[in-house]
Design an enzyme around this catalytic site. Structure first.
Site, PDB file in Angstrom:
ATOM      1  N   VAL A 173     -13.495   7.213   0.300  1.00  0.00           N
ATOM      2  CA  VAL A 173     -14.215   8.211   1.085  1.00  0.00           C
ATOM      3  C   VAL A 173     -13.479   8.465   2.400  1.00  0.00           C
ATOM      4  CG1 VAL A 173     -16.418   8.827   2.149  1.00  0.00           C
ATOM      5  CG2 VAL A 173     -16.374   7.395   0.088  1.00  0.00           C
TER       6      VAL A 173
ATOM      7  N   ALA B 159       0.806  -1.217   0.000  1.00  0.00           N
ATOM      8  CA  ALA B 159       0.000   0.000   0.000  1.00  0.00           C
ATOM      9  C   ALA B 159       0.840   1.267   0.000  1.00  0.00           C
ATOM     10  CB  ALA B 159      -0.944   0.001   1.208  1.00  0.00           C
TER      11      ALA B 159
ATOM     12  N   LYS C 107      -6.101   6.208 -11.507  1.00  0.00           N
ATOM     13  CA  LYS C 107      -5.225   7.105 -12.273  1.00  0.00           C
ATOM     14  C   LYS C 107      -4.162   6.347 -13.062  1.00  0.00           C
ATOM     15  CE  LYS C 107      -6.070  10.930  -9.126  1.00  0.00           C
ATOM     16  NZ  LYS C 107      -7.217  10.234  -8.496  1.00  0.00           N
TER      17      LYS C 107
ATOM     18  N   THR D 281     -13.234  22.191  -8.650  1.00  0.00           N
ATOM     19  CA  THR D 281     -12.333  22.278  -9.798  1.00  0.00           C
ATOM     20  C   THR D 281     -13.104  22.411 -11.109  1.00  0.00           C
ATOM     21  OG1 THR D 281     -12.241  19.864  -9.767  1.00  0.00           O
ATOM     22  CG2 THR D 281     -10.425  21.036  -8.734  1.00  0.00           C
TER      23      THR D 281
ATOM     24  N   VAL E 263     -10.813  14.513  -0.875  1.00  0.00           N
ATOM     25  CA  VAL E 263     -11.629  15.725  -0.909  1.00  0.00           C
ATOM     26  C   VAL E 263     -12.593  15.831   0.270  1.00  0.00           C
ATOM     27  CG1 VAL E 263     -13.415  14.682  -2.363  1.00  0.00           C
ATOM     28  CG2 VAL E 263     -13.075  17.149  -2.417  1.00  0.00           C
TER      29      VAL E 263
ATOM     30  N   SER F 201      -3.465  -0.374  -6.450  1.00  0.00           N
ATOM     31  CA  SER F 201      -3.294   0.552  -7.556  1.00  0.00           C
ATOM     32  C   SER F 201      -4.330   1.671  -7.443  1.00  0.00           C
ATOM     33  CB  SER F 201      -3.417  -0.195  -8.884  1.00  0.00           C
ATOM     34  OG  SER F 201      -3.153   0.664  -9.973  1.00  0.00           O
TER      35      SER F 201
ATOM     36  N   ASN G 240     -11.556   6.685  -5.722  1.00  0.00           N
ATOM     37  CA  ASN G 240     -11.372   7.545  -4.551  1.00  0.00           C
ATOM     38  C   ASN G 240     -11.971   6.912  -3.298  1.00  0.00           C
ATOM     39  OD1 ASN G 240     -10.772   9.300  -6.788  1.00  0.00           O
ATOM     40  ND2 ASN G 240     -11.020  11.004  -5.392  1.00  0.00           N
TER      41      ASN G 240
ATOM     42  N   GLU H  68      -4.719  16.591 -13.563  1.00  0.00           N
ATOM     43  CA  GLU H  68      -6.019  16.076 -13.137  1.00  0.00           C
ATOM     44  C   GLU H  68      -6.931  15.830 -14.339  1.00  0.00           C
ATOM     45  OE1 GLU H  68      -8.447  16.958  -9.095  1.00  0.00           O
ATOM     46  OE2 GLU H  68      -8.156  18.678 -10.407  1.00  0.00           O
TER      47      GLU H  68
ATOM     48  N   ARG I 205      -6.596  21.021 -11.548  1.00  0.00           N
ATOM     49  CA  ARG I 205      -5.222  21.117 -11.083  1.00  0.00           C
ATOM     50  C   ARG I 205      -4.272  20.417 -12.060  1.00  0.00           C
ATOM     51  NH1 ARG I 205      -5.340  18.486  -5.292  1.00  0.00           N
ATOM     52  NH2 ARG I 205      -6.314  16.862  -6.556  1.00  0.00           N
TER      53      ARG I 205
END
Length: 335
Positions: A170, A81, A127, A194, A176, A124, A168, A256, A253
């Site tokens: 949480v 990780a 992205k 964004t 975020v 992984s 993502n 991104e 950003r």
């Protein structure tokens, strides 16, 4: 499957390592859970939380192959990780990201082979699929290293390698949700968005831990496991967390994307769909699985190939969370 086993987690003081440790101690009776990380403060804090006799704490960096090799002695399972994960930081510090995410991955592989670890899963990220930033590119390279490592095991080694890719998380550190929550608590004038069109896959830490645990049972070696997840719109997330607070568009950003992809269309000929996840088969073949047939997994479940040009994207995902569903999931993640 972790009863009486020795388990090592690189980057084990992170969000995943905390939740994994909590889960494995509740559900199994491991012989050892080894937390391997370079942050002595976080290790000290984690030791206060998890004081069971099976716990072990190793200060070390994945860049240090000798230290990894020592930490993995008599280890059965490894979860890799550890990573540098912040997209802007990777853009500004590319060499440091490469040293940890690529060279570190190679060191984990060599240490696992040297110690005949039974199974290794590398975490992984979405992205890594069609990457446009350095972080994603380094994780794609890491994925390729762990897949190809199955060609290095030889006839008499039990070691097998696989990858878990998800979106993502949480409430994880640096994500975020805690950033928005901090701004809300400070009563800022607006939440920064964004781009209102931006979407992301959404998974809780517990779901991520459970999926990794299940993947250890499913893996044959060489797969990339991808869970089926809902998507969220960043604008809906802001409304769910602060319904009365205005937002301000700040622009994307460096590095991104508007939407994330977990199964690229270029890999559709390699992708197999199961009930609650996808498997991306390796593009190369291994001596033990010359037909490259991954339509039946190690747990006996059966899948089927996806259609040509299939792509699993957060922007075209058939399942989007409503504002109410986002609030409910955030509440579960906070519990």
């Amino acid at each position: 499957m972790f009863d009486n086993a020795n388990i090592l987690v690189t980057g084990g003081t992170g969000s995943f390592g905390h939740k994994f440790t909590q889960t494995v101690l509740e559900k199994f009776k491991p012989s050892k859970v080894i937390i391997y990380s370079r942050d002595e403060l976080k290790q000290s804090q984690m030791q206060e939380k998890f004081q069971q006799p099976c716990m072990r704490y190793f200060i070390g960096d994945v860049r240090d192959r000798e230290r990894l090799n020592m930490a993995m002695r008599e280890t059965d399972f490894v979860i890799h990780a550890a990573a540098l994960k912040q997209v802007p930081a990777a853009e500004y510090n590319p060499i440091e990201c490469i040293k940890t995410n690529i060279n570190g991955a190679e060191n984990v592989i060599h240490a696992a082979l040297e110690n005949k670890v039974k199974r290794v899963i590398a975490l992984s990220t979405d992205k890594a699929a069609n990457p446009i930033n350095l972080y994603g590119a380094t994780k794609l390279c890491s994925d390729k290293l762990f897949v190809a490592a199955n060609n290095l095991v030889g006839n008499h080694s039990p070691t097998r390698f696989a990858v878990v890719r998800y979106g993502n998380v949480v409430g994880s550190r640096g994500s975020v949700v805690p950033a928005f929550r901090s701004m809300i608590e400070r009563r800022v004038e607006h939440l920064p968005i964004t781009d209102p069109r931006m979407t992301r896959f959404w998974i809780t830490l517990q779901q991520g831990v459970d999926f990794v645990t299940e993947s250890f049972q499913r893996m044959r070696g060489g797969e990339i496991f991808v869970p089926k997840l809902p998507s969220v719109r960043i604008s809906d997330l802001a409304k769910a967390m602060a319904p009365d607070m205005p937002t301000q568009v700040t622009g994307i950003r460096p590095g991104e994307k508007l939407h994330e992809i977990m199964c690229p269309s270029d890999d559709s000929h390699l992708t197999v769909e199961f009930d609650n996840h996808y498997v991306i088969r390796p593009a190369i073949t291994f001596w033990e699985n010359a037909d490259n047939n991954y339509e039946t997994d190690g747990a006996g479940a059966s899948g089927k190939p996806v259609i040509e040009d299939f792509e699993y994207s957060s922007g075209t995902n058939p399942k989007f969370l409503s504002i109410e569903e986002i609030q409910a999931i955030n509440a579960i993640a906070d519990a």
